[in-house]
Design an enzyme around this catalytic site. Structure first.
Site, mmCIF file in Angstrom:
data_model
loop_
_atom_site.group_PDB
_atom_site.id
_atom_site.type_symbol
_atom_site.label_atom_id
_atom_site.label_comp_id
_atom_site.label_asym_id
_atom_site.label_seq_id
_atom_site.Cartn_x
_atom_site.Cartn_y
_atom_site.Cartn_z
ATOM 1 C CE LYS A 175 -1.889 3.045 2.125
ATOM 2 N NZ LYS A 175 -1.593 4.478 1.820
ATOM 3 C CD GLU A 250 12.974 2.839 11.011
ATOM 4 O OE1 GLU A 250 13.335 3.732 11.787
ATOM 5 O OE2 GLU A 250 13.263 1.641 11.136
ATOM 6 C CB CYS A 284 12.550 9.379 9.188
ATOM 7 S SG CYS A 284 13.353 8.106 8.285
#
Ligand code: UN1
Length: 496
Positions: A175, A250, A284
């Site tokens: 997805k 994560e 990130c």
């Protein structure tokens, strides 16, 4: 006319039963519609999981070197089409072409790393406590992997989750992020071209609550791997926890770069610029905190502002652009909101803090932003912003620097600039993060190393590297007794 894209289920391209769609627009130019994508839900997820489940039998029995060979071909095709894929990714999520090229390159690197793993997938051989008994540990695939990926690395992250899952013998349903679905479509086309059997890889487009949630909850999905916000990660963790399902998360980061008074300041400056403003701060691993020794803080701050204000902000497709837009208006609102909070909290806004004007006004452009005088209690010090915003905090010595860096709910990436080798190694020991760079910025992890973070960044797993396979495999202990008699472990023990 915008292109119409489809889901990829069981080797076929299909629309949704309901016919619902969503659009994907270029954040640098919202009049540019990249495509129209199926707004999928539970029905499409069920079909995709069913396809992946039936393909599992054949794929998990395909010899791993053959599985690796298909992944290698995917890598070759990615390499041949790198520029075209990079341009598409830039159009859909905004970062500059040099960086989307790097994103595709990370996918290529993963392909070659995990293609080789097809000829390793090492386990152990371990001595048994009896004669004529042999022991070993082997990796077994789990089944169907559900992958939920973000838009900031539209090629790297689906591949770094997908390739280890596949080489280990799992099938998958992806997805992909609703802000970068076209890149995921290209990846599926490349899998097809490389000869992946139908049903082994499936792609379902849609949004988190309607398409991501049924994927997470599906009883036939044995492992979920998610990269995204801590907020969504917590929801997924609750679901998977209730089902005792394996989950790799994560999530956020609040990464800091320490600059000590003995650092090479020019080098530290380059690192800070790249770490804070690369990918418009939307990694990130982005540097969102600069922890700077007070002796050089004034000088480094001036140097940073001087360079940051000259960064060329614009459309990432233009070769001269150094920083592209944010991914969408919603994200821009969030970043602008944090800048307001920073000012209200008493931090000093010394650069940026506002959206682009003039010809930048129509896109989701936000100017490079620097705050100084940021203290540890401030929200802009503690919370992930995910934009081109860097906070400067002054410290007086090494111990205070480490303590300040560790004062975070997150623990993904970290960095220290110093010429003192003793301090550098001490920092490696004492920084509570999954990644530490010495004299390098907080971004730029390589795929042959474990990637992931401590504390609220993750839930104890690592991606890529050699250990990246662990998320997607079950260890099996195998005992072969060729003595022809019953040998009772722990009972028929060695008597000396
Ligand atoms: C991410 O932002 O989710 O280390 C991944 C880096 C890249 C990966 C970032 N290789 O900055």
């Amino acid at each position: 006319m915008a292109d119409t894209y489809k889901n990829f289920i069981n080797g076929e391209w299909s629309a949704t039963a309901s016919g619902g769609t969503f659009e994907n627009r270029n954040p640098a130019d919202p009049t540019d519609v990249i495509g129209v994508f199926p707004e999928s839900g539970e029905e499409e997820i069920n079909e995709a999981v069913k396809a992946a489940r039936s393909a599992f039998q054949g794929w998990s029995h395909t010899p791993p070197p053959h599985r690796g060979e298909i992944i290698r071909k995917v890598g070759d095709i990615l390499a041949a089409r790198k520029d075209e894929l990079a341009r598409l990714a830039t159009r859909e999520m905004g970062k500059i072409v040099a960086e989307t090229g790097g994103d595709v390159q990370e996918g290529i690197d993963c392909a070659y790393l995990f293609a080789g793993e097809g000829r390793r997938l090492f386990g152990e051989t371990i001595p048994c406590e009896f004669a004529n008994k042999f022991g070993m540990s082997i990796r077994r695939p789990i089944g169907v992997a559900g992958l939920i990926t973000p838009w900031n690395f539209p090629m790297a992250i689906p591949t770094w989750k997908g390739f280890p899952a596949l080489v280990a013998g799992n099938t998958l349903v992806l997805k992909a992020a609703e802000d970068s679905p076209a890149t995921a479509v290209k990846l599926m086309e490349i899998f097809e071209e490389a000869g992946m059997p139908p049903g082994v890889v499936n792609l379902v487009h849609g949004h988190g609550p309607t398409a991501g949630a049924p994927l997470v909850k599906h009883p036939d999905v044995g492992v979920v791997s998610f990269t995204g916000s801590s907020e969504t990660g917590r929801l997924i963790a609750r679901e998977c926890g209730g089902m005792l399902k394996r989950l790799s998360l994560e999530m956020g980061g609040k990464n800091a770069q320490i600059v000590m008074d003995d650092a090479d300041l020019d080098l530290a400056l380059e690192g800070a610029l790249w770490g804070a403003f690369g990918t418009t701060g939307q990694r990130c691993t982005a540097t969102s905190r600069l922890i700077v020794h007070k002796k050089i803080a004034g000088q480094l701050t001036d140097m940073l502002v001087e360079r940051a204000k000259k960064l060329r902000v614009g459309n990432g497709l233009d070769d001269s652009t150094e920083m592209g837009p944010l991914v969408n208006e919603k994200q821009l609102g969030r970043v602008a909101g944090y800048c307001k909070i920073g000012v209200e909290e008493g931090a000093e806004l010394i650069l940026g803090g506002e959206r682009g004007s003039g010809k930048l006004a129509k896109g989701a452009f936000f100017m490079p932003t620097v705050f100084r005088g940021v203290t540890r209690n401030m929200r802009i010090f503690q919370e992930e912003i995910f934009g081109p915003v860097v906070s400067i905090t002054e410290i007086g010595d090494f111990d205070e620097a480490i303590e300040t860096l560790n004062d975070s709910a997150y623990g993904l990436s970290s960095s220290i600039y110093t010429r003192d080798v003793n301090r550098a190694f001490k920092a490696v020991e004492d920084i509570d993060a999954g990644i530490t760079y010495i004299n390098g910025p907080t971004i730029g992890a390589e795929v042959q190393f474990p990637f992931g973070g401590n504390k609220n960044t993750g839930n104890g797993h690592r991606e890529v590297g050699t250990v990246g396979l662990d998320v997607f495999t079950e260890w099996k202990a195998v005992y072969v007794d060729y003595s022809g008699k019953l040998q009772r472990a722990q009972i028929d023990t060695f008597e000396g």
